[in-house]
Design a protein around this motif. Structure first.
Motif, mmCIF file in Angstrom:
data_model
loop_
_atom_site.group_PDB
_atom_site.id
_atom_site.type_symbol
_atom_site.label_atom_id
_atom_site.label_comp_id
_atom_site.label_asym_id
_atom_site.label_seq_id
_atom_site.Cartn_x
_atom_site.Cartn_y
_atom_site.Cartn_z
ATOM 1 N N ARG A 27 -10.585 11.390 -1.929
ATOM 2 C CA ARG A 27 -9.306 10.698 -1.880
ATOM 3 C C ARG A 27 -9.490 9.351 -1.187
ATOM 4 O O ARG A 27 -10.408 9.155 -0.393
ATOM 5 N N SER A 28 -8.630 8.434 -1.486
ATOM 6 C CA SER A 28 -8.709 7.123 -0.852
ATOM 7 C C SER A 28 -8.251 7.221 0.602
ATOM 8 O O SER A 28 -7.585 8.182 0.995
ATOM 9 N N PRO A 29 -8.599 6.249 1.430
ATOM 10 C CA PRO A 29 -8.307 6.346 2.862
ATOM 11 C C PRO A 29 -6.825 6.246 3.167
ATOM 12 O O PRO A 29 -6.062 5.600 2.445
ATOM 13 N N ARG A 30 -6.410 6.877 4.240
ATOM 14 C CA ARG A 30 -5.051 6.764 4.756
ATOM 15 C C ARG A 30 -5.041 5.756 5.892
ATOM 16 O O ARG A 30 -6.064 5.485 6.520
ATOM 17 N N LEU A 31 -3.881 5.210 6.164
ATOM 18 C CA LEU A 31 -3.777 4.120 7.123
ATOM 19 C C LEU A 31 -4.395 4.452 8.482
ATOM 20 O O LEU A 31 -5.149 3.636 9.031
ATOM 21 N N PRO A 32 -4.142 5.626 9.070
ATOM 22 C CA PRO A 32 -4.718 5.904 10.393
ATOM 23 C C PRO A 32 -6.244 5.964 10.398
ATOM 24 O O PRO A 32 -6.856 5.866 11.467
ATOM 25 N N GLU A 33 -6.855 6.122 9.226
ATOM 26 C CA GLU A 33 -8.309 6.229 9.148
ATOM 27 C C GLU A 33 -9.003 4.872 9.081
ATOM 28 O O GLU A 33 -10.225 4.803 9.187
ATOM 29 N N LEU A 34 -8.237 3.804 8.903
ATOM 30 C CA LEU A 34 -8.829 2.475 8.787
ATOM 31 C C LEU A 34 -9.050 1.850 10.155
ATOM 32 O O LEU A 34 -8.348 2.164 11.121
ATOM 33 N N PRO A 35 -10.017 0.934 10.264
ATOM 34 C CA PRO A 35 -10.175 0.193 11.515
ATOM 35 C C PRO A 35 -8.893 -0.569 11.857
ATOM 36 O O PRO A 35 -8.082 -0.879 10.987
ATOM 37 N N GLU A 36 -8.724 -0.885 13.116
ATOM 38 C CA GLU A 36 -7.479 -1.497 13.583
ATOM 39 C C GLU A 36 -7.134 -2.772 12.823
ATOM 40 O O GLU A 36 -5.975 -2.982 12.424
ATOM 41 N N ALA A 37 -8.118 -3.652 12.618
ATOM 42 C CA ALA A 37 -7.839 -4.912 11.926
ATOM 43 C C ALA A 37 -7.381 -4.657 10.495
ATOM 44 O O ALA A 37 -6.490 -5.352 9.985
ATOM 45 N N GLN A 148 4.736 -1.178 -4.817
ATOM 46 C CA GLN A 148 3.979 -0.045 -4.289
ATOM 47 C C GLN A 148 2.571 -0.011 -4.857
ATOM 48 O O GLN A 148 1.591 0.182 -4.137
ATOM 49 N N ARG A 149 2.456 -0.217 -6.155
ATOM 50 C CA ARG A 149 1.128 -0.197 -6.783
ATOM 51 C C ARG A 149 0.264 -1.340 -6.246
ATOM 52 O O ARG A 149 -0.923 -1.158 -5.971
ATOM 53 N N ALA A 150 0.859 -2.522 -6.094
ATOM 54 C CA ALA A 150 0.104 -3.666 -5.566
ATOM 55 C C ALA A 150 -0.362 -3.397 -4.144
ATOM 56 O O ALA A 150 -1.505 -3.714 -3.779
ATOM 57 N N LEU A 151 0.503 -2.809 -3.328
ATOM 58 C CA LEU A 151 0.124 -2.500 -1.953
ATOM 59 C C LEU A 151 -1.009 -1.485 -1.917
ATOM 60 O O LEU A 151 -1.969 -1.644 -1.145
ATOM 61 N N MET A 155 -4.625 -1.978 -0.381
ATOM 62 C CA MET A 155 -5.100 -1.111 0.701
ATOM 63 C C MET A 155 -6.523 -0.634 0.422
ATOM 64 O O MET A 155 -7.370 -0.598 1.323
ATOM 65 N N LYS A 156 -6.807 -0.318 -0.834
ATOM 66 C CA LYS A 156 -8.171 0.060 -1.206
ATOM 67 C C LYS A 156 -9.120 -1.128 -1.040
ATOM 68 O O LYS A 156 -10.247 -0.981 -0.556
ATOM 69 N N ASP A 157 -8.662 -2.320 -1.432
ATOM 70 C CA ASP A 157 -9.486 -3.516 -1.265
ATOM 71 C C ASP A 157 -9.823 -3.753 0.202
ATOM 72 O O ASP A 157 -10.966 -4.057 0.562
ATOM 73 N N ILE A 158 -8.806 -3.650 1.048
ATOM 74 C CA ILE A 158 -8.994 -3.901 2.476
ATOM 75 C C ILE A 158 -9.930 -2.867 3.086
ATOM 76 O O ILE A 158 -10.780 -3.185 3.936
ATOM 77 N N ALA A 159 -9.817 -1.617 2.641
ATOM 78 C CA ALA A 159 -10.746 -0.581 3.115
ATOM 79 C C ALA A 159 -12.177 -0.925 2.737
ATOM 80 O O ALA A 159 -13.113 -0.750 3.525
ATOM 81 N N SER A 160 -12.365 -1.448 1.525
ATOM 82 C CA SER A 160 -13.699 -1.845 1.096
ATOM 83 C C SER A 160 -14.220 -3.008 1.937
ATOM 84 O O SER A 160 -15.373 -3.018 2.365
#
Length: 209
Positions: A27-37, A148-151, A155-160
């Protein structure tokens, strides 16, 4: 593999024919799992798109395709519109190898994002962004589902960009050796699988630490 349609299945087969070894997509990452920035960047973008919740529960869908060293997302028609274009300017992903092409696609193909079914809005999208405006009206609430889809894509881009995964984005509008990827996936044209793999590799976001 997420069951998102025949085109994803076709892309997976071509990439496996090129020698990529597939593995189950997490599954793709959830917000709490991402680095703070990265969390901060996602939340700023949520506000910019008109988000109304103080603490939204953001749940982007699973990755499309996973291989040993890269995640591949195939972006179909509904992913290209003014809201997705706005996300491409986020500093973390503005230099991503797909960003310039995707910005062009957003401007050229917005009408294909569609309004039928839940393409324009949905209950979960309205909880996140407020009530929808009438179809093809972008004042006030605009299109909550498009937002919602754009966000979620961003979010996946930012995780990458944060190094969570190595992500490659390709689109049905992309040209590979002079052939539109849509035609390859529909079986209307052919290129050697190795050529497609090279293109996918060229779209992978490399993170330098």
């Amino acid at each position: 593999m997420t069951k998102t349609g025949a085109r994803v299945t076709a892309l997976d087969q071509m990439l496996r024919d090129s020698g990529l070894a597939s593995r189950p997509a997490k599954r793709s990452p959830r917000l709490p799992e991402l680095p703070e920035a990265a969390r901060s960047a996602v939340m700023r973008l949520y506000r910019q798109l008109g988000g109304v919740l103080d603490e939204p529960e953001l749940r982007p869908g699973s990755w499309d395709l996973a291989y040993d060293d890269v995640i591949v997302e195939l972006d179909e028609e509904m992913h290209f519109n003014r809201y997705r274009a706005a996300t491409l300017g986020v500093s973390a992903i503005a230099s991503a190898p797909w960003a310039a092409a995707y910005d062009d696609f957003c401007r050229a193909h917005e009408r294909r994002s569609g309004t039928g079914g839940r393409r324009w809005s949905s209950p979960s999208a309205e909880r996140m962004f407020g009530a929808a405006a009438p179809h093809w009206t972008f004042e006030r609430g605009g299109a909550p589902r498009w937002k919602q889809r754009a966000l979620y894509d961003a979010m996946k881009d930012i995780a990458s960009a944060a190094g969570v995964v190595r992500l490659s984005r390709v689109s049905v509008y992309d040209m590979v050796e002079g052939v539109r990827l849509e035609d390859l996936l529909r079986g209307r044209a052919f290129v050697d699988p190795s050529v497609l793999r090279t293109f996918v590799d060229s779209r992978a976001l490399s993170v330098h630490r």
